[in-house]
Motif scaffolding. Sequence first.
Motif, PDB file in Angstrom:
ATOM      1  N   HIS A   2     -29.914  32.125  51.659  1.00 14.64           N
ATOM      2  CA  HIS A   2     -29.270  33.429  50.911  1.00 14.64           C
ATOM      3  C   HIS A   2     -27.537  33.281  50.721  1.00 14.64           C
ATOM      4  N   ILE A   3     -27.096  32.550  51.918  1.00 12.99           N
ATOM      5  CA  ILE A   3     -25.593  32.541  51.907  1.00 12.99           C
ATOM      6  C   ILE A   3     -25.155  31.551  50.920  1.00 12.99           C
ATOM      7  N   ILE A   4     -26.032  30.247  50.575  1.00 12.72           N
ATOM      8  CA  ILE A   4     -25.871  29.449  49.781  1.00 12.72           C
ATOM      9  C   ILE A   4     -25.939  29.819  48.311  1.00 12.72           C
ATOM     10  N   SER A   5     -26.894  30.854  48.079  1.00  5.93           N
ATOM     11  CA  SER A   5     -27.214  31.370  46.802  1.00  5.93           C
ATOM     12  C   SER A   5     -25.925  32.053  46.241  1.00  5.93           C
ATOM     13  N   GLN A   6     -25.464  32.836  47.291  1.00 11.48           N
ATOM     14  CA  GLN A   6     -24.390  33.930  47.165  1.00 11.48           C
ATOM     15  C   GLN A   6     -23.061  32.884  46.750  1.00 11.48           C
ATOM     16  N   PHE A   7     -23.080  31.925  47.501  1.00 10.86           N
ATOM     17  CA  PHE A   7     -21.768  30.914  47.140  1.00 10.86           C
ATOM     18  C   PHE A   7     -21.889  30.427  45.739  1.00 10.86           C
ATOM     19  N   LEU A   8     -22.986  30.109  45.446  1.00  5.00           N
ATOM     20  CA  LEU A   8     -23.367  29.409  43.895  1.00  5.00           C
ATOM     21  C   LEU A   8     -22.834  30.359  43.038  1.00  5.00           C
ATOM     22  N   ILE A   9     -23.103  31.462  43.186  1.00  6.81           N
ATOM     23  CA  ILE A   9     -22.855  32.679  42.046  1.00  6.81           C
ATOM     24  C   ILE A   9     -21.497  32.964  42.234  1.00  6.81           C
ATOM     25  N   LEU A  10     -20.985  32.933  43.471  1.00  6.45           N
ATOM     26  CA  LEU A  10     -19.318  33.097  43.244  1.00  6.45           C
ATOM     27  C   LEU A  10     -18.796  31.894  42.558  1.00  6.45           C
ATOM     28  N   ALA A  11     -19.298  30.623  42.808  1.00  6.21           N
ATOM     29  CA  ALA A  11     -18.706  29.513  42.099  1.00  6.21           C
ATOM     30  C   ALA A  11     -19.036  29.438  40.574  1.00  6.21           C
ATOM     31  N   VAL A  12     -19.899  30.161  40.268  1.00  4.73           N
ATOM     32  CA  VAL A  12     -20.441  30.181  38.734  1.00  4.73           C
ATOM     33  C   VAL A  12     -19.465  31.278  38.173  1.00  4.73           C
ATOM     34  N   ILE A  13     -19.006  32.297  38.790  1.00  3.75           N
ATOM     35  CA  ILE A  13     -17.939  33.285  38.616  1.00  3.75           C
ATOM     36  C   ILE A  13     -16.511  32.674  38.361  1.00  3.75           C
ATOM     37  N   PHE A  14     -16.305  31.752  39.462  1.00  2.47           N
ATOM     38  CA  PHE A  14     -14.926  31.078  39.383  1.00  2.47           C
ATOM     39  C   PHE A  14     -14.941  30.168  38.197  1.00  2.47           C
ATOM     40  N   CYS A  15     -15.891  29.279  37.814  1.00  2.00           N
ATOM     41  CA  CYS A  15     -16.105  28.595  36.483  1.00  2.00           C
ATOM     42  C   CYS A  15     -15.658  29.158  35.376  1.00  2.00           C
ATOM     43  N   ASP A  16     -16.219  30.540  35.509  1.00  2.00           N
ATOM     44  CA  ASP A  16     -15.811  31.288  34.209  1.00  2.00           C
ATOM     45  C   ASP A  16     -14.557  31.517  34.053  1.00  2.00           C
ATOM     46  N   PHE A  17     -13.738  31.732  35.041  1.00  2.00           N
ATOM     47  CA  PHE A  17     -12.442  32.000  35.100  1.00  2.00           C
ATOM     48  C   PHE A  17     -11.688  30.719  34.531  1.00  2.00           C
ATOM     49  N   PHE A  18     -11.916  29.605  35.084  1.00  2.00           N
ATOM     50  CA  PHE A  18     -11.237  28.353  34.816  1.00  2.00           C
ATOM     51  C   PHE A  18     -11.628  28.019  33.270  1.00  2.00           C
ATOM     52  N   LEU A  19     -12.706  28.361  32.907  1.00  2.98           N
ATOM     53  CA  LEU A  19     -13.007  27.901  31.786  1.00  2.98           C
ATOM     54  C   LEU A  19     -12.161  28.703  30.465  1.00  2.98           C
ATOM     55  N   LEU A  20     -12.376  30.162  31.058  1.00  2.00           N
ATOM     56  CA  LEU A  20     -11.599  31.059  29.907  1.00  2.00           C
ATOM     57  C   LEU A  20      -9.905  30.624  29.970  1.00  2.00           C
ATOM     58  N   SER A  21      -9.395  30.207  31.079  1.00  2.00           N
ATOM     59  CA  SER A  21      -8.008  29.902  31.222  1.00  2.00           C
ATOM     60  C   SER A  21      -7.485  28.440  31.019  1.00  2.00           C
ATOM     61  N   SER A  22      -8.522  27.606  30.900  1.00  2.00           N
ATOM     62  CA  SER A  22      -8.106  26.155  30.684  1.00  2.00           C
ATOM     63  C   SER A  22      -8.124  25.918  29.198  1.00  2.00           C
ATOM     64  N   TYR A  23      -7.083  25.099  28.786  1.00  2.00           N
ATOM     65  CA  TYR A  23      -6.652  24.502  27.419  1.00  2.00           C
ATOM     66  C   TYR A  23      -7.023  22.904  27.322  1.00  2.00           C
ATOM     67  N   SER A  24      -7.192  22.435  28.644  1.00  2.00           N
ATOM     68  CA  SER A  24      -7.724  20.931  28.337  1.00  2.00           C
ATOM     69  C   SER A  24      -8.981  20.990  27.997  1.00  2.00           C
ATOM     70  N   THR A  25      -9.590  20.121  26.988  1.00  2.00           N
ATOM     71  CA  THR A  25     -10.937  20.064  26.760  1.00  2.00           C
ATOM     72  C   THR A  25     -11.794  19.239  27.901  1.00  2.00           C
ATOM     73  N   PHE A  26     -10.987  18.381  28.282  1.00  2.00           N
ATOM     74  CA  PHE A  26     -11.646  17.562  29.567  1.00  2.00           C
ATOM     75  C   PHE A  26     -12.066  18.537  30.608  1.00  2.00           C
ATOM     76  N   GLU A  27     -11.219  19.409  31.080  1.00  2.00           N
ATOM     77  CA  GLU A  27     -11.339  20.284  31.930  1.00  2.00           C
ATOM     78  C   GLU A  27     -12.573  21.289  31.622  1.00  2.00           C
ATOM     79  N   LEU A  28     -12.451  21.682  30.434  1.00  2.00           N
ATOM     80  CA  LEU A  28     -13.359  22.622  29.772  1.00  2.00           C
ATOM     81  C   LEU A  28     -14.958  21.907  30.075  1.00  2.00           C
ATOM     82  N   VAL A  29     -15.109  20.680  29.609  1.00  2.00           N
ATOM     83  CA  VAL A  29     -16.433  19.984  29.698  1.00  2.00           C
ATOM     84  C   VAL A  29     -16.826  20.007  31.242  1.00  2.00           C
ATOM     85  N   LYS A  30     -15.729  19.728  32.022  1.00  2.00           N
ATOM     86  CA  LYS A  30     -16.108  19.342  33.474  1.00  2.00           C
ATOM     87  C   LYS A  30     -16.372  20.734  34.153  1.00  2.00           C
TER      88      LYS A  30
END
Lengths: 220, 506
Positions: A2-30
């Motif tokens: 359960h804790i791992i799942s919650q951690f994964l969901i949190l990581a998905v949300i952080f990915c959204d933040f990085f995706l929206l704020s990044s302007y480097s295409t390499f980072e977007l792909v990553k």
Amino acid sequence: MHIISQFLILAVIFCDFFLLSSYSTFELVKFAALQGVLTALLPLMAAEHFAAEGIAFALSVILLKGFFFPFVLRKLIVKNNAYEEKKREYSGALSIAVYLFVFFVSVWLSIKLDLEVKSLSWIIPASFMTIFSGLFLIILRTQTVSQIVGYMVLENGIYCFGSAVFVQQPLMVEAAILLDIFVAVFVMGMAVFHIGKEFNNSDSENLNELREETGQEADI
Amino acid sequence: MSFLSSFLYFYGADNFKELSLFLILMPTVLGILSFLVSSNAQRRSIIFIGSIFHFLITGILVLTLANRDLYAVSNFPVLILNSFSGNIENAVFLSVVSLLFSGASFYSLKYLKLEEKNIRKDDEGFLINDEPEAVFTGFMMFFLSAMTLVCFSAHMGLLWAAVEATTLFSAPLIYFHRSRRSLEATWKYLVVCSVGIAIALLGTFFLSLSGGKSGGSLYFYDIISQAKNFNPLWLKLSFIFFFVGYGTKMGLAPLHTWLPDAHSEAPSVVSALLSGALLNCAFLGIWKSYSFMRIGGLGEFSSSIMIFFGIFTVFISALFILNQKEYKRALAYSSVENMGLMCLLLGISFYVGREAEKLVFLSAIGHSLIKSGMFFIAGMVLFYYKSKKYAEVGPMFSKTPFTAGMWFLGFILLSGAPPSPLFFPKLFIFKFMLLGGKYFISALMIFLFIIIFAGLGKIFYETIFSGANNLQEIKEDKTILFPSLSFFSISIFIFFAFFYFSRGIK
């Protein structure tokens, strides 16, 4: 689990933040690839027991989203010299505004829809956030590669939502959907390759020939 | 018929599942084969023979499966339809797809030969270097496979996958001419439709949720039997998402932006298939969702959405047709108009039942046949006069008289004047609105139909009777327009048959 799942969901949300704020295409792909792997792991973590079919399917999703797509997109970026998105003065502020908008709308929607996913409390807002992030990437970014990343992120969100609400589909249908996404990225990649060849860069701002002509324009 | 009955006798009436699978997979195999053979002549033969074969098997399957009782044949859910009973729209659209593809393959035989020798420049002066024929014929066959799968899908997830596959397989076809404009059209088509279809996938999940919080079955068989007990909120949401998703692919306003670009930049044979066959496949998704809504007791909600967006789509198409400079774009906007009409008629069917549904079929078949025929002719007009702008074409009447005659006949049929099968749906919409006391909307519809008629009329008049007139003699090819002539003849026959059997509209 359960804790791992919650951690994964949190990581998905952080990915959204990085995706929206990044302007480097390499980072977007990553980050899109990382998010794809995380969303593929979610159904496995949420399942009470592991089925061979489920594991095989998750592995193929990881292979596709985590390795194959980034490989194709990196090649495209290098080939078209498309390392950076055009950054404007207000880009930073716009990213934060979009992220906050996406965050609050997703949370509001999840409360309104009142879905009981007791084991994974943030999975519904996370999937909506990912869907909206994908849509915003497609709309706001001008690099065609970033638009493909936007499509991948949108698909990550839908996949996340599907696993959150346990939509059961026959394996053949799941495989057909996955195959479609594979072909979609591949065909879009081919189109970007041709755009790069035709215009010497892969910016979608080049694609502005087709529009409705008014009477005066046509006469000129 | 004796051959058909003996075939059915030997095959066995219950083994049609294999035949359906064969129909779906055969074009894929032929598509792969067209990449492997070395000569273009062989590829053209593959596409022609494959599509004729497809048409024959479709005929057998549709005739056989039309009257089968789904519940008698199978009491468990199936991914591929084993009966068209209760799914008559699938049978109709499958027949249309197959017929259109046969016509398109005949047209391609000569069209590809002409294109091979036709070295020219695009609007910006760049040389057009066409796509290799292996790619074209291969993807044409894959496209046929995907459309066949759409018509045979008995599961909403599979339907989604098949509709998305149609987008992916038709995208390289739009880029056949390899010009900057066609590349732009392809990119827009890919991005807009893929995002639209992704939204429909979300709708598929919502539909599953409406069957229970742990996700209900997505088989048609299960949905139809259980839709009465579905959660109305999720069912409504699923319909909205299906409508937006499949509506994007179908070309409903305001999500139609990809359609004029793709239709005008694709080679005409592809435009014909996109307009006549593909849009119907997307419409099938909306139709299925709408029928679930009706079973779930939400028919009024869905029909009001369909009526509103149907009228809005006709309005938008009228607006753009009126000031249109390119004849292929005008034909594309006419497709947008007809999609709006079909959506409107299906919405109206909630109030008047079967009569309006019959007219949806009439509208879909009529539009597919006429529009495909028109795009075939448009391809030849473009070939003869080398311009998409109507002001630079003509006078066809003196330079290419046979093509001009066909072009004019097509215009009459497209405008919905008798003997066009599109006449009845338009008349019905007007009468329905008028009898329902909706005088403003009926007046608006008449006004829009007149605008569309005038907009198209101007283009057809200018191309036939006036124009640049600075070209040398044109050697006209009449045989290539045989599919157009056949499709127009079938349309006129349908008009009289419908008139005879229903004595017009009561």
